[in-house]
Design a protein around this motif. Sequence first.
Motif, short mmCIF file in Angstrom:
data_model
loop_
_atom_site.label_atom_id
_atom_site.label_comp_id
_atom_site.label_asym_id
_atom_site.label_seq_id
_atom_site.Cartn_x
_atom_site.Cartn_y
_atom_site.Cartn_z
N ASP A 27 0.82 -1.21 0.00
CA ASP A 27 0.00 0.00 0.00
C ASP A 27 0.86 1.26 0.00
N ARG A 30 2.29 1.73 -3.48
CA ARG A 30 1.31 2.33 -4.39
C ARG A 30 1.17 3.84 -4.15
N GLU A 31 1.20 4.24 -2.88
CA GLU A 31 1.12 5.67 -2.56
C GLU A 31 2.31 6.42 -3.15
N VAL A 33 4.13 5.49 -5.74
CA VAL A 33 4.01 5.48 -7.20
C VAL A 33 3.09 6.61 -7.65
N GLU A 34 1.97 6.77 -6.98
CA GLU A 34 1.04 7.84 -7.34
C GLU A 34 1.66 9.22 -7.14
N ALA A 35 2.42 9.39 -6.04
CA ALA A 35 3.10 10.66 -5.81
C ALA A 35 4.12 10.93 -6.91
N CYS A 36 4.86 9.90 -7.28
CA CYS A 36 5.88 10.07 -8.33
C CYS A 36 5.24 10.40 -9.67
N ARG A 37 4.10 9.81 -9.96
CA ARG A 37 3.40 10.13 -11.21
C ARG A 37 2.97 11.59 -11.22
N SER A 38 2.53 12.09 -10.08
CA SER A 38 2.13 13.48 -9.98
C SER A 38 3.32 14.40 -10.20
N ARG A 41 4.56 14.83 -13.80
CA ARG A 41 3.77 15.68 -14.69
C ARG A 41 4.17 17.16 -14.57
N GLY A 206 1.56 -1.18 -8.01
CA GLY A 206 1.18 0.03 -8.74
C GLY A 206 1.93 0.27 -10.03
#
Length: 221
Positions: A27, A30-31, A33-38, A41, A206
């Motif tokens: 978990d 995944r958190e 990974v989402e931060a890195c995707r943000s 960008r 993720g």
Amino acid sequence: MNDTLFPRERAVVAPGAVHVPGWLPRDRQRELVEACRSWARGPVPLRHTALPGGGVMSVQTVCVGWHWQPYRYSRTADDVNGERVAAFPRWLVDLGREALAEAYGDDRTYGDASAYTPDTALINFYDGAARMGMHQDKEEHSGAPVVSLSIGDTCLFRFGNTENRGRPYTDVELVSGDLFVFGGPSRFTYHGVPKVYAGTADPAAGMAGGRLNITLRETGL
């Protein structure tokens, strides 16, 4: 990879260098990974860093807190788009302290977890063909430990010596969720990634493919 060759056990690789397999639960992976995707960008996007000699790094990088370019830090990405990099969040400081406490426990010889205050993160994305040559993390004005987190594809991580890029070195398999901390006499050790094992990522973390490496550092700036 063969677990008899690369045992999944906690290991002190060198004085101040500790490998903790499976430290990040899925978990939290995944958190991250989402931060890195943000962050990827923008405001400064993920990019292949151009080197002074004309080469281009095969890994893609985005920074938080301070922007790294060869071979200095700045608040703005003057080699990309001139924008100010994303702020370094408090929760990453807390994560760095947790990681240091896990690696060193109550032993403050190589770093005090309660005082550790990372202010930059370098996020490197490796596809199956990306590599990282042997190098030292030495642009920082602080000798505080480096905290390294791996998510996605497994890689071969080469941890060398402080004198040169060659032998002696130790090869360590870093799997998604692994923690690697290096400080003290190992802080300026040459290290690199000669191989990424494409297709080994766990989608539950993720990432369908590729490897994320997140390194937390104190710049001392």
